[in-house]
Design a protein around this motif. Sequence first.
Motif, mmCIF file in Angstrom:
data_model
loop_
_atom_site.group_PDB
_atom_site.id
_atom_site.type_symbol
_atom_site.label_atom_id
_atom_site.label_comp_id
_atom_site.label_asym_id
_atom_site.label_seq_id
_atom_site.Cartn_x
_atom_site.Cartn_y
_atom_site.Cartn_z
ATOM 1 N N LEU A 41 0.833 -1.205 0.000
ATOM 2 C CA LEU A 41 0.000 0.000 0.000
ATOM 3 C C LEU A 41 0.868 1.257 0.000
ATOM 4 O O LEU A 41 0.555 2.244 -0.700
ATOM 5 N N GLN A 42 1.936 1.226 0.748
ATOM 6 C CA GLN A 42 2.852 2.365 0.760
ATOM 7 C C GLN A 42 3.484 2.582 -0.615
ATOM 8 O O GLN A 42 3.662 3.739 -1.049
ATOM 9 N N GLN A 43 3.809 1.494 -1.301
ATOM 10 C CA GLN A 43 4.372 1.614 -2.645
ATOM 11 C C GLN A 43 3.358 2.223 -3.613
ATOM 12 O O GLN A 43 3.700 3.061 -4.465
ATOM 13 N N VAL A 44 2.093 1.789 -3.496
ATOM 14 C CA VAL A 44 1.047 2.338 -4.359
ATOM 15 C C VAL A 44 0.876 3.832 -4.094
ATOM 16 O O VAL A 44 0.755 4.648 -5.034
ATOM 17 N N ARG A 45 0.881 4.222 -2.835
ATOM 18 C CA ARG A 45 0.726 5.633 -2.493
ATOM 19 C C ARG A 45 1.933 6.450 -2.966
ATOM 20 O O ARG A 45 1.769 7.602 -3.408
ATOM 21 N N LEU A 48 1.501 6.855 -6.612
ATOM 22 C CA LEU A 48 0.439 7.841 -6.852
ATOM 23 C C LEU A 48 0.967 9.262 -6.668
ATOM 24 O O LEU A 48 0.633 10.169 -7.450
ATOM 25 N N ALA A 49 1.799 9.434 -5.655
ATOM 26 C CA ALA A 49 2.383 10.765 -5.438
ATOM 27 C C ALA A 49 3.308 11.151 -6.581
ATOM 28 O O ALA A 49 3.322 12.322 -7.034
ATOM 29 N N GLN A 115 -3.851 7.041 -15.327
ATOM 30 C CA GLN A 115 -3.030 6.258 -14.400
ATOM 31 C C GLN A 115 -3.293 6.680 -12.961
ATOM 32 O O GLN A 115 -3.330 5.848 -12.048
ATOM 33 N N THR A 116 -3.493 7.964 -12.754
ATOM 34 C CA THR A 116 -3.812 8.458 -11.411
ATOM 35 C C THR A 116 -5.126 7.873 -10.911
ATOM 36 O O THR A 116 -5.241 7.432 -9.762
ATOM 37 N N GLU A 117 -6.121 7.871 -11.791
ATOM 38 C CA GLU A 117 -7.427 7.326 -11.400
ATOM 39 C C GLU A 117 -7.316 5.832 -11.064
ATOM 40 O O GLU A 117 -7.932 5.349 -10.110
ATOM 41 N N GLN A 118 -6.530 5.116 -11.872
ATOM 42 C CA GLN A 118 -6.349 3.685 -11.606
ATOM 43 C C GLN A 118 -5.628 3.448 -10.270
ATOM 44 O O GLN A 118 -6.021 2.593 -9.485
ATOM 45 N N LEU A 119 -4.579 4.227 -10.042
ATOM 46 C CA LEU A 119 -3.836 4.080 -8.785
ATOM 47 C C LEU A 119 -4.697 4.464 -7.581
ATOM 48 O O LEU A 119 -4.631 3.828 -6.524
ATOM 49 N N GLU A 120 -5.496 5.505 -7.750
ATOM 50 C CA GLU A 120 -6.398 5.898 -6.660
ATOM 51 C C GLU A 120 -7.408 4.797 -6.361
ATOM 52 O O GLU A 120 -7.716 4.507 -5.201
ATOM 53 N N ALA A 121 -7.925 4.152 -7.418
ATOM 54 C CA ALA A 121 -8.866 3.049 -7.216
ATOM 55 C C ALA A 121 -8.171 1.870 -6.535
ATOM 56 O O ALA A 121 -8.730 1.253 -5.612
ATOM 57 N N GLU A 123 -5.550 2.057 -4.655
ATOM 58 C CA GLU A 123 -5.221 2.468 -3.282
ATOM 59 C C GLU A 123 -6.424 2.327 -2.357
ATOM 60 O O GLU A 123 -6.312 1.829 -1.238
ATOM 61 N N ARG A 124 -7.607 2.745 -2.846
ATOM 62 C CA ARG A 124 -8.816 2.603 -2.040
ATOM 63 C C ARG A 124 -9.147 1.133 -1.796
ATOM 64 O O ARG A 124 -9.480 0.733 -0.672
ATOM 65 N N GLN A 125 -9.074 0.349 -2.876
ATOM 66 C CA GLN A 125 -9.386 -1.079 -2.759
ATOM 67 C C GLN A 125 -8.412 -1.775 -1.818
ATOM 68 O O GLN A 125 -8.814 -2.563 -0.952
ATOM 69 N N LEU A 126 -7.127 -1.481 -1.978
ATOM 70 C CA LEU A 126 -6.127 -2.105 -1.123
ATOM 71 C C LEU A 126 -6.264 -1.658 0.327
ATOM 72 O O LEU A 126 -6.104 -2.462 1.249
ATOM 73 N N SER A 127 -6.594 -0.398 0.534
ATOM 74 C CA SER A 127 -6.797 0.102 1.903
ATOM 75 C C SER A 127 -7.955 -0.622 2.580
ATOM 76 O O SER A 127 -7.871 -1.007 3.749
ATOM 77 N N GLU A 128 -9.049 -0.807 1.835
ATOM 78 C CA GLU A 128 -10.202 -1.517 2.389
ATOM 79 C C GLU A 128 -9.853 -2.979 2.689
ATOM 80 O O GLU A 128 -10.244 -3.521 3.719
ATOM 81 N N GLN A 129 -9.120 -3.612 1.760
ATOM 82 C CA GLN A 129 -8.725 -5.003 1.985
ATOM 83 C C GLN A 129 -7.815 -5.139 3.200
ATOM 84 O O GLN A 129 -7.967 -6.068 4.004
#
Length: 260
Positions: A41-45, A48-49, A115-121, A123-129
């Motif tokens: 999750l940290q890598q995805v964030r 995203l940054a 790509q930002t929208e995909q990463l944000e999605a 990130e949200r999905q992974l955060s919930e999981q």
Amino acid sequence: MSNNTSRMRTIFRSKTSKALDKMEDPRETLDDSYDQQVKLLQQVRQALAEVATAKKRIDLQGHEMGARYQRLAGQASEALSQGREDLARAALERRSLLERQVANLQQQFASLQKQTEQLEARERQLSEQIAAFRVEKETIKATYTASEAQVRANEAVAGIGATIDDVGTSLERARDRVAQMQARAAATDELLSSGALKDLTAAPDADIERQLAALSAQAEIDRQLQAMKQDETTSASARSGGTRDEGDEWLSIGQGPTSA
């Protein structure tokens, strides 16, 4: 039979403990999996940054190119109004080249936006999981810890049960030994009294003295019986001839043949 059972229980507990020690602790496995997901999750964030930074840089560059595009249009119009068609043509050529560059920049910006929208999605999905996994992880860990404690408690109870059985066996043996010792003590007392067993701590010729004392005691009893018979005769005479002062009878106790 009880000793065999106790040994079997000890062996069983030993093997069970070794088996548990060899088993993989699921709590550590769950914590490791959770840490790996958090790192992902940290890598995805972080990605995203980085994408957001690149998109912002393109956006700023796009604003600069847009401003230049508008400025070139104004310059071409002004040059044409002053009769400088050559300058107007040069401004329009540069404006056309800039337009192609802006179109390319727009494509890059749109790609980064997607790509930002995909990463944000993601990130949200992974955060919930991860949040759901964390809840389930803690639940499983608590259940495992409780089950492990129950196993230890059951083993402790089994150990206490085995100890109680051993204590019961020890008490039974102790009772038997006490009964044997009491019977032996009574037997040795009888042997000592009869003289069959010599008392090494007694004085010399103590057995003879003991027998003489027994004879003396028997003779004393015979004498007292004879004295009682004589007292019956004396009492009959006293009733007919007079009485002795009863208050002085205590003075004769142990002093004469009538001391019964």
